[in-house]
Design a protein around this motif. Structure first.
Motif, PDB file in Angstrom:
ATOM      1  N   LEU A 168       0.832  -1.210   0.000  1.00  0.00           N
ATOM      2  CA  LEU A 168       0.000   0.000   0.000  1.00  0.00           C
ATOM      3  C   LEU A 168       0.869   1.263   0.000  1.00  0.00           C
ATOM      4  N   ALA A 169       1.933   1.254   0.774  1.00  0.00           N
ATOM      5  CA  ALA A 169       2.832   2.410   0.829  1.00  0.00           C
ATOM      6  C   ALA A 169       3.472   2.671  -0.541  1.00  0.00           C
ATOM      7  N   SER A 170       3.744   1.604  -1.275  1.00  0.00           N
ATOM      8  CA  SER A 170       4.332   1.779  -2.606  1.00  0.00           C
ATOM      9  C   SER A 170       3.360   2.480  -3.557  1.00  0.00           C
ATOM     10  N   GLN A 171       2.088   2.495  -3.165  1.00  0.00           N
ATOM     11  CA  GLN A 171       1.065   3.185  -3.955  1.00  0.00           C
ATOM     12  C   GLN A 171       0.628   4.474  -3.259  1.00  0.00           C
ATOM     13  N   SER A 172       1.462   4.915  -2.333  1.00  0.00           N
ATOM     14  CA  SER A 172       1.212   6.143  -1.561  1.00  0.00           C
ATOM     15  C   SER A 172      -0.095   6.101  -0.777  1.00  0.00           C
ATOM     16  N   ILE A 173      -0.410   4.934  -0.238  1.00  0.00           N
ATOM     17  CA  ILE A 173      -1.601   4.770   0.599  1.00  0.00           C
ATOM     18  C   ILE A 173      -1.133   4.485   2.018  1.00  0.00           C
ATOM     19  N   ASP A 174      -1.418   5.407   2.939  1.00  0.00           N
ATOM     20  CA  ASP A 174      -1.035   5.190   4.336  1.00  0.00           C
ATOM     21  C   ASP A 174      -2.205   4.562   5.100  1.00  0.00           C
ATOM     22  N   VAL A 175      -1.993   4.316   6.380  1.00  0.00           N
ATOM     23  CA  VAL A 175      -3.002   3.638   7.207  1.00  0.00           C
ATOM     24  C   VAL A 175      -4.312   4.417   7.237  1.00  0.00           C
ATOM     25  N   LYS A 176      -4.210   5.715   7.422  1.00  0.00           N
ATOM     26  CA  LYS A 176      -5.418   6.555   7.494  1.00  0.00           C
ATOM     27  C   LYS A 176      -6.194   6.481   6.182  1.00  0.00           C
TER      28      LYS A 176
END
Length: 155
Positions: free
Chosen positions: A22-30
Motif C-alpha cells: 500500500l505504501a508503494s502506492q502512496s496509501i497510508d493507514v489513514k
C-alpha cells in the motif's frame, strides 16, 4: 484476478508486506481505513492485486507438490516447461493419511501391493496457473524428498 484472494489469515500473516504494498502506492493507514469504508470496491481490488503478486511469487518458487489420499499418493516435480508425476496406488487396506500407513509405504515401496506410475508432460497453459490448480485441488507444496526417494527407486 489471476488466482484467488488470500484468506484473512494469510493477509494477517503478511500484514507488513501488505502495508509496504500500500505504501508503494502512496496509501497510508489513514487513507486505507477511508478507502475500506468509503470505496470497498477499490479496497477489494487492492487486495486482489496484492494476492496475485503473492501467489505469483510463491508459485514461481514452487518446485514440488504432493497430494495424499488414503490409498494413493501423487508426487509432482514442477520444472520450468514440464511437470513430472509419480502416482502411487496401494492395493490393500492401508491409510496413507495416517503415520502408520505412510511409514509402511516408505519402508515397503516395492511391495507387490504397491503400483507406481510415472509420467511427464508439458504444461497445457501457464505453469503457475497449473500449479495453482493442483494446490486448489488439495496438493501441498513440499521440499521434494518423497518425490526424489521414489524417483530414485524406479529410474
Amino acid at each position: 484476478m489471476k488466482y484467488r484472494q488470500l484468506t484473512k489469515e494469510q493477509f494477517e500473516s503478511l500484514h507488513n508486506e501488505f502495508a509496504q504494498f500500500l505504501a508503494s502506492q502512496s496509501i497510508d493507514v489513514k487513507e486505507w481505513t477511508t478507502i475500506k469504508k468509503e470505496k470497498p470496491k477499490v479496497a477489494e481490488e487492492e487486495m486482489n492485486i496484492f494476492s496475485d503478486i503473492v501467489w505469483e511469487d510463491v508459485l514461481t518458487k514452487t518446485n514440488y507438490l504432493e497430494h495424499f489420499s488414503e490409498t494413493t499418493a501423487n508426487l509432482f516435480k514442477c520444472e520450468d516447461n514440464k511437470i513430472h508425476r509419480i502416482a502411487i496406488k496401494i492395493n490393500w487396506d492401508i491409510n496413507l493419511l495416517e503415520q502408520k500407513g505412510f511409514e509402511w509405504l516408505m519402508q515397503n515401496p516395492m511391495d507387490n501391493s504397491v503400483d507406481i506410475f510415472m509420467g511427464t508432460k508439458n504444461y497445457d497453459s501457464d505453469r503457475n496457473k497449473e500449479i495453482f490448480d493442483l494446490i486448489e485441488k488439495g496438493s501441498s507444496i513440499s521440499k521434494g524428498e518423497i518425490f526424489e526417494y521414489f524417483n530414485q527407486l524406479v529410474t
